[in-house]
Design a protein around this motif. Structure first.
Motif, PDB file in Angstrom:
ATOM      1  N   THR A 216       0.805  -1.202  -0.031  1.00  0.00           N
ATOM      2  CA  THR A 216      -0.034   0.036  -0.163  1.00  0.00           C
ATOM      3  C   THR A 216       0.677   1.141   0.016  1.00  0.00           C
ATOM      4  O   THR A 216       2.072   1.413   0.635  1.00  0.00           O
ATOM      5  CB  THR A 216      -0.847   0.027   1.160  1.00  0.00           C
ATOM      6  OG1 THR A 216      -0.085   0.060   2.507  1.00  0.00           O
ATOM      7  CG2 THR A 216      -1.833  -1.144   1.157  1.00  0.00           C
ATOM      8  N   ASN A 217       0.303   2.368  -0.622  1.00  0.00           N
ATOM      9  CA  ASN A 217       0.507   3.706  -0.523  1.00  0.00           C
ATOM     10  C   ASN A 217       2.303   3.812  -0.998  1.00  0.00           C
ATOM     11  O   ASN A 217       3.226   4.430  -0.379  1.00  0.00           O
ATOM     12  CB  ASN A 217       0.660   4.245   0.657  1.00  0.00           C
ATOM     13  CG  ASN A 217      -0.729   4.452   1.285  1.00  0.00           C
ATOM     14  OD1 ASN A 217      -1.543   4.795   0.219  1.00  0.00           O
ATOM     15  ND2 ASN A 217      -0.956   4.695   2.488  1.00  0.00           N
ATOM     16  N   PRO A 218       2.507   2.915  -2.347  1.00  0.00           N
ATOM     17  CA  PRO A 218       3.839   3.541  -2.977  1.00  0.00           C
ATOM     18  C   PRO A 218       3.957   4.926  -3.114  1.00  0.00           C
ATOM     19  O   PRO A 218       3.010   5.666  -3.273  1.00  0.00           O
ATOM     20  CB  PRO A 218       3.745   2.611  -4.292  1.00  0.00           C
ATOM     21  CG  PRO A 218       2.333   2.598  -4.473  1.00  0.00           C
ATOM     22  CD  PRO A 218       1.650   2.448  -3.175  1.00  0.00           C
ATOM     23  N   ASP A 219       5.457   5.234  -3.046  1.00  0.00           N
ATOM     24  CA  ASP A 219       5.669   6.803  -3.030  1.00  0.00           C
ATOM     25  C   ASP A 219       6.516   7.136  -4.409  1.00  0.00           C
ATOM     26  O   ASP A 219       6.594   8.223  -4.760  1.00  0.00           O
ATOM     27  CB  ASP A 219       6.216   7.234  -2.049  1.00  0.00           C
ATOM     28  CG  ASP A 219       7.701   6.680  -1.552  1.00  0.00           C
ATOM     29  OD1 ASP A 219       7.911   6.079  -2.764  1.00  0.00           O
ATOM     30  OD2 ASP A 219       8.194   6.902  -0.724  1.00  0.00           O
ATOM     31  N   SER A 220       6.679   6.386  -5.434  1.00  0.00           N
ATOM     32  CA  SER A 220       7.542   6.616  -6.419  1.00  0.00           C
ATOM     33  C   SER A 220       7.228   5.783  -7.599  1.00  0.00           C
ATOM     34  O   SER A 220       6.386   4.645  -7.652  1.00  0.00           O
ATOM     35  CB  SER A 220       8.974   6.184  -6.270  1.00  0.00           C
ATOM     36  OG  SER A 220       9.540   6.825  -5.065  1.00  0.00           O
ATOM     37  N   TRP A 221       7.549   6.164  -8.743  1.00  0.00           N
ATOM     38  CA  TRP A 221       7.304   5.320 -10.114  1.00  0.00           C
ATOM     39  C   TRP A 221       8.707   5.378 -10.837  1.00  0.00           C
ATOM     40  O   TRP A 221       9.503   6.238 -11.091  1.00  0.00           O
ATOM     41  CB  TRP A 221       6.606   6.295 -11.075  1.00  0.00           C
ATOM     42  CG  TRP A 221       5.941   5.732 -12.184  1.00  0.00           C
ATOM     43  CD1 TRP A 221       6.514   5.283 -13.546  1.00  0.00           C
ATOM     44  CD2 TRP A 221       4.602   4.681 -11.972  1.00  0.00           C
ATOM     45  NE1 TRP A 221       5.547   4.472 -14.065  1.00  0.00           N
ATOM     46  CE2 TRP A 221       4.643   4.258 -13.351  1.00  0.00           C
ATOM     47  CE3 TRP A 221       3.697   4.498 -11.222  1.00  0.00           C
ATOM     48  CZ2 TRP A 221       3.629   3.302 -13.706  1.00  0.00           C
ATOM     49  CZ3 TRP A 221       2.315   3.631 -11.385  1.00  0.00           C
ATOM     50  CH2 TRP A 221       2.426   3.302 -12.693  1.00  0.00           C
ATOM     51  N   THR A 222       8.991   3.899 -11.265  1.00  0.00           N
ATOM     52  CA  THR A 222      10.141   3.834 -11.740  1.00  0.00           C
ATOM     53  C   THR A 222      10.006   3.362 -13.315  1.00  0.00           C
ATOM     54  O   THR A 222       8.998   2.879 -13.820  1.00  0.00           O
ATOM     55  CB  THR A 222      10.875   2.381 -11.296  1.00  0.00           C
ATOM     56  OG1 THR A 222      11.220   2.565 -10.187  1.00  0.00           O
ATOM     57  CG2 THR A 222      11.924   1.714 -12.244  1.00  0.00           C
ATOM     58  N   ALA A 223      11.041   3.763 -14.403  1.00  0.00           N
ATOM     59  CA  ALA A 223      10.891   3.625 -15.701  1.00  0.00           C
ATOM     60  C   ALA A 223      12.071   3.047 -16.082  1.00  0.00           C
ATOM     61  O   ALA A 223      13.263   3.581 -15.257  1.00  0.00           O
ATOM     62  CB  ALA A 223      10.661   4.999 -16.255  1.00  0.00           C
ATOM     63  N   VAL A 224      12.049   2.134 -16.826  1.00  0.00           N
ATOM     64  CA  VAL A 224      13.286   1.370 -17.509  1.00  0.00           C
ATOM     65  C   VAL A 224      13.305   1.612 -18.835  1.00  0.00           C
ATOM     66  O   VAL A 224      12.320   1.210 -19.783  1.00  0.00           O
ATOM     67  CB  VAL A 224      13.371   0.062 -17.042  1.00  0.00           C
ATOM     68  CG1 VAL A 224      14.401  -0.759 -17.372  1.00  0.00           C
ATOM     69  CG2 VAL A 224      13.050  -0.394 -15.647  1.00  0.00           C
ATOM     70  N   GLY A 225      14.687   2.114 -19.401  1.00  0.00           N
ATOM     71  CA  GLY A 225      14.983   2.196 -20.893  1.00  0.00           C
ATOM     72  C   GLY A 225      15.663   0.943 -21.164  1.00  0.00           C
ATOM     73  O   GLY A 225      16.491   0.681 -20.483  1.00  0.00           O
ATOM     74  N   GLY A 226      15.340   0.269 -22.632  1.00  0.00           N
ATOM     75  CA  GLY A 226      16.086  -0.582 -22.841  1.00  0.00           C
ATOM     76  C   GLY A 226      16.516  -0.508 -24.282  1.00  0.00           C
ATOM     77  O   GLY A 226      16.137   0.515 -24.980  1.00  0.00           O
ATOM     78  N   ILE A 227      17.700  -1.075 -24.539  1.00  0.00           N
ATOM     79  CA  ILE A 227      18.165  -0.833 -26.219  1.00  0.00           C
ATOM     80  C   ILE A 227      18.756  -2.173 -26.717  1.00  0.00           C
ATOM     81  O   ILE A 227      19.307  -3.083 -25.801  1.00  0.00           O
ATOM     82  CB  ILE A 227      19.401   0.113 -26.113  1.00  0.00           C
ATOM     83  CG1 ILE A 227      19.534   0.457 -27.499  1.00  0.00           C
ATOM     84  CG2 ILE A 227      20.537  -0.589 -25.307  1.00  0.00           C
ATOM     85  CD1 ILE A 227      20.376   1.806 -27.445  1.00  0.00           C
ATOM     86  N   GLY A 228      18.685  -2.377 -28.086  1.00  0.00           N
ATOM     87  CA  GLY A 228      19.119  -3.826 -28.368  1.00  0.00           C
ATOM     88  C   GLY A 228      20.213  -3.603 -28.930  1.00  0.00           C
ATOM     89  O   GLY A 228      21.335  -3.735 -28.168  1.00  0.00           O
ATOM     90  N   GLY A 229      20.370  -3.162 -30.229  1.00  0.00           N
ATOM     91  CA  GLY A 229      21.887  -3.380 -30.784  1.00  0.00           C
ATOM     92  C   GLY A 229      22.841  -2.222 -30.393  1.00  0.00           C
ATOM     93  O   GLY A 229      23.937  -2.444 -30.340  1.00  0.00           O
TER      94      GLY A 229
END
Length: 372
Positions: A213-226
């Motif tokens: 309950t009550n998370p306080d953050s948001w995570t983003a993950v960027g990925g790359i191939g070649g």
């Protein structure tokens, strides 16, 4: 005259205790309300050419954006290996992005941007559909957007994680993820999810788990191939309650699901979770648990117990993260009963071992009343 003054004096003795009693009456409790409506303009065609992107927006005529999503469609090209999510983010006007100085970048936002990208494989039949989740509440009348960013990823087959955290005393309602530029066809956000800025979650590297309950953050993950470095950047957005909003007694509950796969080249898989228990009833039997946002990831698994790891292939990507029914079908415009969130994961042109599909629903509960 003396008799008149005596009457006034007696009357005052009667009224004053009454006045004091009025002051001592408990504060009046007002019922809290919260509801959401999903808006979507339908699909925007594109991107139709390789290594390009297309943007579209959904808007809240009433209420404020608490979250949003995107759905990529490949038309008759069922493999559709080049079509991927390139971003989901709040916007001040439906056109402008928050990409400058980090921190609180906007307030009371009503617009949601969706970005679709194309790799080396593209088609005129590709399309991008945005979804805005619009919150109306007599308690949460103001919101704010926090943005954070990180350079990269730039090296082939790698990922970069960035976390946006709500100001102290505010409530996380949703979030977004974005990567730029579109010309790097193998660059894309591969995850966006609720989390906590604490040691137990490695300060956002581990995702919020089922029932937290009550998370306080948001995570983003960027990925790359070649791999290719063109000033690549990954952005995370947290949508939070506004400063001064009383969030006492307000709870957000995380619902989470992880499925193994997909692993076969050119295939996809959906995962769906909602603000309901296994019997189909509203969370904890309450009718006031409201879906306010959701997240999705293409991962290496165990995202709630270990730091995030990427899927087994650099080409594996998101093709959808959107409000849906319990079967995973995207909801239609002006839907006010959305209670589930769906993630759609696509493998791309190469097999992807050790790949998992992850989905989160963030559900809001207000207590039955608050004092004014």
């Amino acid at each position: 005259m003396q008799k008149r003054l005596s009457r006034i004096s007696v009357l005052a003795k009667i009224l004053i205790p009454g006045a004091l009693l009025a002051v001592a009456v408990p504060e009046i409790a007002y019922a809290d309300t919260a509801s959401t409506t999903v808006t979507t303009p339908g699909p925007t065609m594109g991107p139709a050419t390789p290594f390009t992107g297309v943007s579209s927006h959904a808007d809240c005529g009433q209420g404020l954006v608490s979250g949003g999503g995107i759905d990529q469609n490949t038309g008759s090209d069922r493999a559709g290996n080049g079509n991927h999510v390139m971003g989901m983010a709040p916007s001040p006007d439906g056109v402008t992005e928050y990409t400058g100085t980090t921190g609180v970048v906007g307030t009371d936002v009503k617009h949601w941007l969706a970005f679709g990208g194309s790799g080396s494989n593209s088609s005129p039949e590709f399309s991008t559909t945005p979804f805005a989740v619009c919150l109306s509440s007599n308690r949460i009348r103001h919101t704010q957007v926090v943005m954070n960013k990180i350079a990269g990823p730039s090296e082939g087959q790698t990922a970069k994680t960035v976390v946006a955290t709500c100001p102290a005393g505010t409530l996380l309602l949703g979030g977004g993820a974005r990567t730029t530029p579109a010309g790097v066809g193998s660059l894309k956000p591969i995850a966006g999810f609720p989390t906590f800025d604490d040691a137990a979650h490695d300060f956002g590297q581990k995702a919020a788990a089922e029932g937290e309950t009550n998370p306080d953050s948001w995570t983003a993950v960027g990925g790359i191939g070649g791999g290719r470095d063109s000033d690549n950047t990954t952005y995370a957005y947290a949508i939070c309650s506004g400063d001064g909003v009383n969030v006492r007694g307000v709870t957000t509950t995380v619902h989470f699901r992880e499925l193994s796969g997909p692993t076969t080249a050119g295939t996809s898989q959906t995962a769906t979770v909602g603000c309901t228990d296994q019997a189909g009833e509203r969370d904890n039997g309450r009718e006031d648990h409201v879906l306010v946002s959701g997240g999705a990831a293409a991962s290496g698994g165990n995202v709630t117990t270990t730091d995030f790891t990427k899927a087994g292939s650099g080409g594996t990507h998101l093709i959808g993260s959107f409000p849906s029914d319990s079967d995973g079908t995207p909801v239609s415009d002006r839907t006010s009963t959305a209670a589930s969130w769906t993630a759609d994961i696509h493998v791309g042109g190469s097999p992807s071992p050790n790949t998992y599909s992850d989905v989160w629903a963030l559900c809001l509960n207000l207590d039955h009343g608050h004092d004014e």
